[in-house]
Scaffold this active site. Structure first.
Site, short mmCIF file in Angstrom:
data_model
loop_
_atom_site.label_atom_id
_atom_site.label_comp_id
_atom_site.label_asym_id
_atom_site.label_seq_id
_atom_site.Cartn_x
_atom_site.Cartn_y
_atom_site.Cartn_z
CG HIS A 107 -8.29 3.57 0.49
ND1 HIS A 107 -8.58 3.76 2.14
CD2 HIS A 107 -8.97 4.40 0.64
CE1 HIS A 107 -9.71 3.61 2.57
NE2 HIS A 107 -10.47 4.04 1.64
NE ARG B 84 -10.18 8.01 4.23
CZ ARG B 84 -8.95 7.06 4.89
NH1 ARG B 84 -8.51 6.51 5.16
NH2 ARG B 84 -10.27 8.15 5.52
NE ARG C 115 6.34 21.54 2.78
CZ ARG C 115 7.23 22.18 3.08
NH1 ARG C 115 8.49 22.72 2.29
NH2 ARG C 115 7.35 22.52 4.41
N GLY D 21 1.46 -1.73 4.39
CA GLY D 21 1.73 -0.42 4.22
C GLY D 21 2.25 0.67 4.53
CG HIS D 22 2.63 3.04 9.60
ND1 HIS D 22 2.46 4.25 8.79
CD2 HIS D 22 4.11 2.72 10.45
CE1 HIS D 22 3.32 4.93 10.24
NE2 HIS D 22 4.04 3.96 10.67
CG HIS E 211 2.00 5.82 4.87
ND1 HIS E 211 0.61 6.45 4.91
CD2 HIS E 211 2.64 5.43 6.08
CE1 HIS E 211 -0.12 5.70 6.16
NE2 HIS E 211 1.30 4.93 6.80
NE ARG F 240 -7.55 11.16 5.22
CZ ARG F 240 -8.25 9.84 6.18
NH1 ARG F 240 -7.05 10.00 6.88
NH2 ARG F 240 -9.66 10.71 6.78
CG HIS F 241 -3.66 9.06 1.30
ND1 HIS F 241 -4.32 8.13 0.66
CD2 HIS F 241 -3.84 8.75 2.45
CE1 HIS F 241 -5.10 7.35 1.15
NE2 HIS F 241 -5.07 7.51 2.35
CD GLU G 41 -6.66 -6.41 3.34
OE1 GLU G 41 -6.83 -6.16 1.82
OE2 GLU G 41 -6.28 -6.00 3.91
CG HIS H 81 -5.42 -2.04 9.69
ND1 HIS H 81 -4.99 -1.63 10.65
CD2 HIS H 81 -5.41 -1.42 8.41
CE1 HIS H 81 -5.25 0.17 10.62
NE2 HIS H 81 -5.65 0.10 8.67
N GLY H 82 -1.67 -3.09 10.15
CA GLY H 82 -0.87 -3.14 10.97
C GLY H 82 0.77 -4.20 10.99
CG ASN I 134 -2.41 0.98 1.38
OD1 ASN I 134 -1.21 2.14 1.14
ND2 ASN I 134 -3.10 0.77 1.74
CB THR J 164 -5.46 4.11 9.44
OG1 THR J 164 -5.19 2.98 8.12
CG2 THR J 164 -4.79 3.48 10.43
CB THR J 165 -9.14 1.44 7.00
OG1 THR J 165 -8.97 1.66 5.81
CG2 THR J 165 -10.40 0.89 6.80
CD GLU K 192 -7.37 -0.59 1.40
OE1 GLU K 192 -7.31 0.86 2.33
OE2 GLU K 192 -6.20 -0.54 1.20
#
Ligand code: PXP
Length: 243
Positions: A43, A45, A18, A212-213, A10, A49-50, A151, A190-191, A7, A100-101, A70
């Site tokens: 994702h 959204r 910026r 992702g993260h 980020h 936002r990203h 998932e 997730h996580g 993912n 996040t979700t 996503e």
């Protein structure tokens, strides 16, 4: 072997901070693929936002692996998916204020609506995955509304310690076995990070992990290519899947 979906939201988060050109998720997707990633997840959204719609268009044109979008199952985003035809859509719940979700999709209470939305995507040849909690009722619901993949939400497992962590792992394993017996492909996400992934990879027949993260965070230190390659090596070493 378990597939690695990366993912890259980020990357777009930093760019949007910026409103700049870099870092560019499209270029990063190339690096993910070169390092052994099996798919790219973004994702889109509702608040943008990203990831932006332009990213989706460019990713669709440029990536060589699989594009997993996503998304919330709203008409607006479904129409964007139908225009861009990702290989797979993962339906998630979406709240504007969440970081996040936060939880799995409530399939059981939204069966008719989800079935209608899923049918539109399936008709366009898109595989459907539903992001759900480890709950048999939600798994039955996912099967009924026509998902090919579920998932399983691994957030509680990732955020807990000791005995509680072991209990959360058991829940994931039994939900995965139940879903496989229902004829669903089972992914997890997730996580997940470079340590807690190892126990998840013990699940036989696991289809994919979506991460992702932890990968993007590590890429700040050692670069995206190395961060993805290391995760892929862990998967190769510990995967119990012979798909
Ligand atoms: N799977 C789903 C459905 C998600 O919503 C997310 C977060 O965007 C992930 C996987 C990846 O989670 P993480 O960034 O914690 O690895």
């Amino acid at each position: 072997m378990v597939k690695l979906g990366v993912n890259i939201d980020h990357v777009a988060t930093v760019r949007q901070a910026r409103l700049a050109k870099d870092p560019d998720p499209v270029r990063c997707a190339l690096l993910v693929e070169l390092a052994g990633g099996d798919g790219i997840t973004v994702h889109l959204r509702e608040d943008r936002r990203h990831i932006q719609e332009r990213d989706l268009i460019l990713l669709r044109e440029t990536i060589n692996t699989r594009l997993n979008l996503e998304m919330a199952a709203t008409d607006e985003i479904i129409n964007i998916a139908l225009k861009n035809k990702p290989d797979m859509c993962t339906l998630v719940p979406e709240k504007r204020k969440e970081l996040t979700t936060e939880g799995g999709l409530n399939v059981v209470d939204n069966m008719d609506y989800l079935e209608k939305q899923i049918d539109k995507l399936k008709f366009a040849g898109i595989d459907i995955s539903l992001f759900i909690d480890c709950d048999k009722k939600q798994i039955d619901g996912a099967k009924k509304v026509g998902a090919k993949i579920i998932e399983l939400h691994t957030g509680c497992y990732a955020n807990s310690k000791g005995k509680k962590k072991a209990e959360e792992l058991d829940k994931i394993i039994s939900a995965a076995n139940y879903a496989k017996n229902c004829g669903l492909l089972v992914s997890a996400g997730h996580g997940l990070d470079y340590q807690n992934i190892i126990d998840i990879l013990q699940i036989e027949g696991l289809y994919e992990v979506n991460i992702g993260h932890s990968i993007i965070a590590r890429s700040v230190y050692i670069g995206l290519f190395e961060a993805v390659k290391t995760m892929k090596e862990i998967i190769i070493t510990y995967s119990k899947t012979n798909l």
